[in-house]
Design a protein around this motif. Structure first.
Motif, PDB file in Angstrom:
ATOM      1  N   VAL A  42       0.802  -1.234   0.000  1.00  0.00           N
ATOM      2  CA  VAL A  42       0.000   0.000   0.000  1.00  0.00           C
ATOM      3  C   VAL A  42       0.827   1.273   0.000  1.00  0.00           C
ATOM      4  O   VAL A  42       0.275   2.363  -0.103  1.00  0.00           O
ATOM      5  CB  VAL A  42      -1.001   0.042   1.182  1.00  0.00           C
ATOM      6  CG1 VAL A  42      -2.040  -1.030   1.038  1.00  0.00           C
ATOM      7  CG2 VAL A  42      -0.308  -0.031   2.505  1.00  0.00           C
ATOM      8  N   GLY A  43       2.125   1.172   0.131  1.00  0.00           N
ATOM      9  CA  GLY A  43       2.967   2.358   0.139  1.00  0.00           C
ATOM     10  C   GLY A  43       3.110   2.968   1.527  1.00  0.00           C
ATOM     11  O   GLY A  43       2.952   2.291   2.542  1.00  0.00           O
ATOM     12  N   LYS A  44       3.377   4.256   1.554  1.00  0.00           N
ATOM     13  CA  LYS A  44       3.683   4.955   2.802  1.00  0.00           C
ATOM     14  C   LYS A  44       2.427   5.258   3.604  1.00  0.00           C
ATOM     15  O   LYS A  44       1.461   5.797   3.076  1.00  0.00           O
ATOM     16  CB  LYS A  44       4.428   6.248   2.497  1.00  0.00           C
ATOM     17  CG  LYS A  44       5.080   6.880   3.710  1.00  0.00           C
ATOM     18  CD  LYS A  44       5.883   8.092   3.334  1.00  0.00           C
ATOM     19  CE  LYS A  44       7.128   7.642   2.615  1.00  0.00           C
ATOM     20  NZ  LYS A  44       8.057   8.751   2.334  1.00  0.00           N
ATOM     21  N   VAL A  45       2.466   4.886   4.893  1.00  0.00           N
ATOM     22  CA  VAL A  45       1.337   5.097   5.801  1.00  0.00           C
ATOM     23  C   VAL A  45       1.870   5.675   7.101  1.00  0.00           C
ATOM     24  O   VAL A  45       2.903   5.222   7.605  1.00  0.00           O
ATOM     25  CB  VAL A  45       0.616   3.759   6.094  1.00  0.00           C
ATOM     26  CG1 VAL A  45      -0.517   3.956   7.075  1.00  0.00           C
ATOM     27  CG2 VAL A  45       0.115   3.115   4.819  1.00  0.00           C
ATOM     28  N   VAL A  46       1.174   6.669   7.643  1.00  0.00           N
ATOM     29  CA  VAL A  46       1.535   7.218   8.954  1.00  0.00           C
ATOM     30  C   VAL A  46       0.622   6.572   9.991  1.00  0.00           C
ATOM     31  O   VAL A  46      -0.600   6.637   9.889  1.00  0.00           O
ATOM     32  CB  VAL A  46       1.402   8.751   8.986  1.00  0.00           C
ATOM     33  CG1 VAL A  46       1.733   9.285  10.376  1.00  0.00           C
ATOM     34  CG2 VAL A  46       2.306   9.387   7.935  1.00  0.00           C
ATOM     35  N   ILE A  47       1.244   5.927  10.981  1.00  0.00           N
ATOM     36  CA  ILE A  47       0.529   5.186  12.017  1.00  0.00           C
ATOM     37  C   ILE A  47       0.558   5.989  13.317  1.00  0.00           C
ATOM     38  O   ILE A  47       1.597   6.526  13.698  1.00  0.00           O
ATOM     39  CB  ILE A  47       1.222   3.825  12.270  1.00  0.00           C
ATOM     40  CG1 ILE A  47       1.376   3.018  10.988  1.00  0.00           C
ATOM     41  CG2 ILE A  47       0.534   3.043  13.378  1.00  0.00           C
ATOM     42  CD1 ILE A  47       0.120   2.444  10.429  1.00  0.00           C
ATOM     43  N   ASP A  48      -0.582   6.046  13.992  1.00  0.00           N
ATOM     44  CA  ASP A  48      -0.646   6.644  15.331  1.00  0.00           C
ATOM     45  C   ASP A  48      -0.267   5.552  16.320  1.00  0.00           C
ATOM     46  O   ASP A  48      -1.048   4.644  16.592  1.00  0.00           O
ATOM     47  CB  ASP A  48      -2.047   7.171  15.599  1.00  0.00           C
ATOM     48  CG  ASP A  48      -2.184   7.823  16.966  1.00  0.00           C
ATOM     49  OD1 ASP A  48      -1.280   7.680  17.819  1.00  0.00           O
ATOM     50  OD2 ASP A  48      -3.220   8.479  17.193  1.00  0.00           O
ATOM     51  N   GLY A  49       0.933   5.614  16.851  1.00  0.00           N
ATOM     52  CA  GLY A  49       1.453   4.597  17.752  1.00  0.00           C
ATOM     53  C   GLY A  49       0.723   4.500  19.075  1.00  0.00           C
ATOM     54  O   GLY A  49       0.897   3.523  19.801  1.00  0.00           O
ATOM     55  N   THR A  50      -0.118   5.486  19.399  1.00  0.00           N
ATOM     56  CA  THR A  50      -0.912   5.387  20.628  1.00  0.00           C
ATOM     57  C   THR A  50      -2.140   4.514  20.418  1.00  0.00           C
ATOM     58  O   THR A  50      -2.763   4.094  21.380  1.00  0.00           O
ATOM     59  CB  THR A  50      -1.364   6.771  21.133  1.00  0.00           C
ATOM     60  OG1 THR A  50      -2.231   7.373  20.173  1.00  0.00           O
ATOM     61  CG2 THR A  50      -0.160   7.676  21.396  1.00  0.00           C
ATOM     62  N   LYS A  51      -2.496   4.245  19.160  1.00  0.00           N
ATOM     63  CA  LYS A  51      -3.691   3.456  18.857  1.00  0.00           C
ATOM     64  C   LYS A  51      -3.382   2.096  18.246  1.00  0.00           C
ATOM     65  O   LYS A  51      -4.192   1.184  18.361  1.00  0.00           O
ATOM     66  CB  LYS A  51      -4.598   4.241  17.917  1.00  0.00           C
ATOM     67  CG  LYS A  51      -5.100   5.518  18.546  1.00  0.00           C
ATOM     68  CD  LYS A  51      -6.045   6.243  17.654  1.00  0.00           C
ATOM     69  CE  LYS A  51      -6.508   7.507  18.385  1.00  0.00           C
ATOM     70  NZ  LYS A  51      -7.361   8.326  17.587  1.00  0.00           N
ATOM     71  N   ILE A  52      -2.241   1.975  17.571  1.00  0.00           N
ATOM     72  CA  ILE A  52      -1.878   0.731  16.888  1.00  0.00           C
ATOM     73  C   ILE A  52      -0.522   0.267  17.377  1.00  0.00           C
ATOM     74  O   ILE A  52       0.445   1.011  17.385  1.00  0.00           O
ATOM     75  CB  ILE A  52      -1.812   0.924  15.368  1.00  0.00           C
ATOM     76  CG1 ILE A  52      -3.134   1.417  14.806  1.00  0.00           C
ATOM     77  CG2 ILE A  52      -1.339  -0.341  14.659  1.00  0.00           C
ATOM     78  CD1 ILE A  52      -4.280   0.431  14.921  1.00  0.00           C
ATOM     79  N   GLY A  53      -0.459  -0.999  17.798  1.00  0.00           N
ATOM     80  CA  GLY A  53       0.820  -1.605  18.191  1.00  0.00           C
ATOM     81  C   GLY A  53       1.367  -2.420  17.036  1.00  0.00           C
ATOM     82  O   GLY A  53       0.865  -3.506  16.746  1.00  0.00           O
ATOM     83  N   LEU A  54       2.345  -1.864  16.330  1.00  0.00           N
ATOM     84  CA  LEU A  54       2.936  -2.586  15.203  1.00  0.00           C
ATOM     85  C   LEU A  54       3.674  -3.817  15.691  1.00  0.00           C
ATOM     86  O   LEU A  54       4.203  -3.840  16.809  1.00  0.00           O
ATOM     87  CB  LEU A  54       3.876  -1.661  14.437  1.00  0.00           C
ATOM     88  CG  LEU A  54       3.199  -0.476  13.744  1.00  0.00           C
ATOM     89  CD1 LEU A  54       4.226   0.498  13.210  1.00  0.00           C
ATOM     90  CD2 LEU A  54       2.288  -0.957  12.636  1.00  0.00           C
ATOM     91  N   VAL A  55       3.713  -4.845  14.837  1.00  0.00           N
ATOM     92  CA  VAL A  55       4.340  -6.112  15.201  1.00  0.00           C
ATOM     93  C   VAL A  55       5.690  -6.215  14.508  1.00  0.00           C
ATOM     94  O   VAL A  55       5.753  -6.249  13.269  1.00  0.00           O
ATOM     95  CB  VAL A  55       3.443  -7.297  14.772  1.00  0.00           C
ATOM     96  CG1 VAL A  55       4.095  -8.614  15.129  1.00  0.00           C
ATOM     97  CG2 VAL A  55       2.064  -7.177  15.403  1.00  0.00           C
TER      98      VAL A  55
END
Length: 60
Positions: A42-55
């Motif tokens: 999907v390309g470049k995505v900005v993640i809100d780290g307070t809502k999503i815990g990346l694995v």
């Protein structure tokens, strides 16, 4: 959300826990709670780290 998000640095490989079809992404930046990830599908995505815990991915 995840204490691991704070350990992510540019070049780290990650997966989005709620979007497995995005494939593996590479962290571009991690500033505050904003994590920019370039995902294969999907390309470049900005993640809100307070809502999503990346694995983190260690086997790719």
């Amino acid at each position: 959300m995840s204490d691991l998000n704070g350990l992510l640095e540019p070049g780290s490989l990650v997966r989005h826990p709620e979007q497995p079809d995005w494939g593996i992404g590479q962290v571009q930046s991690n500033i505050g709670s904003r994590i920019t990830v370039n995902f294969r599908e999907v390309g470049k995505v900005v993640i809100d780290g307070t809502k999503i815990g990346l694995v983190p991915v260690f086997d790719e």
